[in-house]
Design a protein around this motif. Structure first.
Motif: not given
Length: 510
Positions: A125-127, A301-304, A312-315, A399-400
């Motif tokens: 979701a973050n990438t 990592f993101y949770e840490t 994140v709201p916008n990747v 996001g691309l």
């Protein structure tokens, strides 16, 4: 005094053990600074009583201590160690954890199947900018599949089969026989039929996570001579995966190890992995595959670093701002923001004229390119455009699609139409012919925006833009002198006219 921190993440999987070390600077920007992998095959150590003999753990202990030392060299402030199916399902799990901690000093988190799916979802979701789909992670000892809608988990389940334990149970024939293949398919179908929600969302993409998915993508890219060496966001059709399965099934293991893109430590388990993947794909009625280069390590990592809100709201904007923060020395903040602001103003003035057929997506490409066009100077100022192209093509800019990434790299590094034509030819498999005039327009528009702040003094506060008789008349309002910018606009006028059939003129009067 250090102005940054390092975070080490160790993933004890059923097939491989992986380490990734992140560095996070004082301004919050982060990047991977080290990575390592070890093929442990823990699933193969499980005996008939579903236990792992402690005496067989010495190679694992040596590798964990090696990874720990790497983290110490990088002065890691935090080391998170997570274990998945092989240890999770072991009958002597507590004894394993105590033994490993005694010999490594590391505290190991044992992830449930639901947690494993959750961390995989965070990483995806973050990438990847995908709103709805199925996420599948085929590991060595388990397979997790998640249905998500609007970037939120709807359902998820963990199945107790993966590449390694399935190969050990059903994949003894070499090459894999039809009967063994049918046994694997039957096992998977019997399990997934217990989850009726898997058939409630046909037509969605299936996103492949983990080593099996990355391997499938790598094999196909090398086979087809795909011009971009980037697994993340790579798309495949069901027929391509089915054809790959048949090609690999025809080869005995001794020949399979020579297949480009297929590592020797995965050659004996890739076929069960593909069968599991394709069986689930067909059962869910998915439209196509998208491969992810991220994994549960990224989710951890993101949770840490963002424990309260790890998604994140916008990747795209998040990864773009992270990239900018990493390269601040090459990106003069005030100047690139001025170029971005003036470029957007020029774009939307031209966007209003329907003859140019500009889209909102074109505006997004210009936005990204204008903020990154100077990044190449971190390598060398002279000829920095080619360095900018390379850096964007290889950056963790998320996001691309592959096509969009190439377009942004080309726009940011644009110099002439002839050079753009050469680059288009190199990526003709990914780009459309219509992309050539698009990138020439947006590239020359970016060059014009750069010319409007060539002095890097942000002299021009606002613009009044009008199109008159094949001329783009740009009136500088509330400026502090534009003589230097006028000369630069004249310098880019010829190239701009080739793309737009308009001659730009900068003036303080209309």
């Amino acid at each position: 005094m250090r102005n940054s921190l390092s975070i080490g993440i160790i993933d004890i999987g059923s097939n491989s053990i992986r380490l990734v070390v992140y560095n996070r600077s004082e301004n919050g920007a982060f990047q991977v600074i080290d990575e390592s992998k070890y093929a442990a095959r823990l699933s193969q150590l499980v005996d008939s009583e579903n236990k792992i003999d402690l005496d067989q753990l010495q190679p694992l202990i040596e590798r964990l201590n090696h990874f720990k030392r790497i983290c110490e060299i990088h002065q890691a402030d935090t080391i998170r160690v997570a274990a998945t199916a092989a240890i999770r399902n072991a009958g002597n799990r507590n004894a394993l954890l105590t033994y490993l901690q005694q010999h490594t000093g590391l505290t190991i988190e044992v992830l449930s199947g639901e947690q494993e799916a959750y961390y995989g979802f965070i990483s995806m979701a973050n990438t990847m900018d995908v709103q709805d789909g199925f996420l599948i992670d085929i590991g060595g000892g388990s397979s997790e599949i998640t249905l998500f809608r609007n970037r939120k988990i709807v359902n998820s389940v963990s199945f107790p089969f993966g590449c390694v334990n399935t190969s050990r149970t059903f994949g003894q024939s070499d090459p894999l026989s039809d009967s063994d293949m049918k046994r694997i398919q039957s096992m998977v179908k019997q399990a997934i039929q217990q989850e009726p929600w898997l058939t409630n969302a046909p037509g969605l993409p299936m996103i492949g996570l983990g080593g099996a998915a990355r391997t499938i993508a790598k094999i196909e890219q090398l086979r087809t001579k795909y011009p971009l060496q980037r697994i993340h966001q790579y798309q495949m059709e069901s027929e391509q995966v089915s054809d790959m399965l048949e090609r690999l099934r025809d080869l005995p293991l001794a020949q399979r190890t020579s297949v480009p893109g297929l590592s020797k430590d995965r050659a004996d388990i890739i076929i069960p992995g593909i069968i599991i993947l394709q069986t689930m794909f067909q059962h869910c009625g998915c439209s196509h595959y998208m491969m992810s280069g991220s994994g549960i390590r990224d989710g951890l990592f993101y949770e840490t670093i963002m424990p309260e809100a790890p998604i994140v709201p916008n990747v795209l904007e998040y990864s773009l701002r992270n990239l900018i923060a990493l390269h601040l020395s090459a990106l003069p903040k005030d100047h690139v923001e001025q170029v971005n602001r003036l470029g957007n103003q020029l774009f939307y003035s031209l966007h209003e004229d329907k003859q140019f057929k500009l889209t909102v997506q074109d505006g997004l490409y210009l936005h990204i390119s204008s903020l990154l066009y100077r990044v190449g100077t971190i390598i060398d100022y002279y000829g920095y455009s080619q360095h900018t192209f390379y850096l964007i093509m290889n950056a963790r800019l998320y996001g691309l699609t592959h096509r969009e990434l190439i377009l942004c790299a080309m726009i940011a590094s644009y110099t002439t139409k002839s050079r753009a034509r050469q680059v288009v030819a190199e990526y003709k498999e990914i780009l459309d012919e219509s992309d050539y005039p698009r990138l020439c327009k947006l590239g020359s528009l970016l060059q014009l925006a750069i010319a409007l702040d060539k002095s890097e003094t942000q002299s021009i506060e606002s613009l009044n833009i009008q199109i008159r008789k094949n001329k783009l008349r740009i009136q500088a309002l509330h400026h502090h002198g534009i003589a230097f910018e006028q000369m630069e606009v004249q310098g880019v006028a010829k190239e701009f006219k080739k793309a737009w059939d308009l001659t730009p003129i900068l003036t303080s009067e209309l």
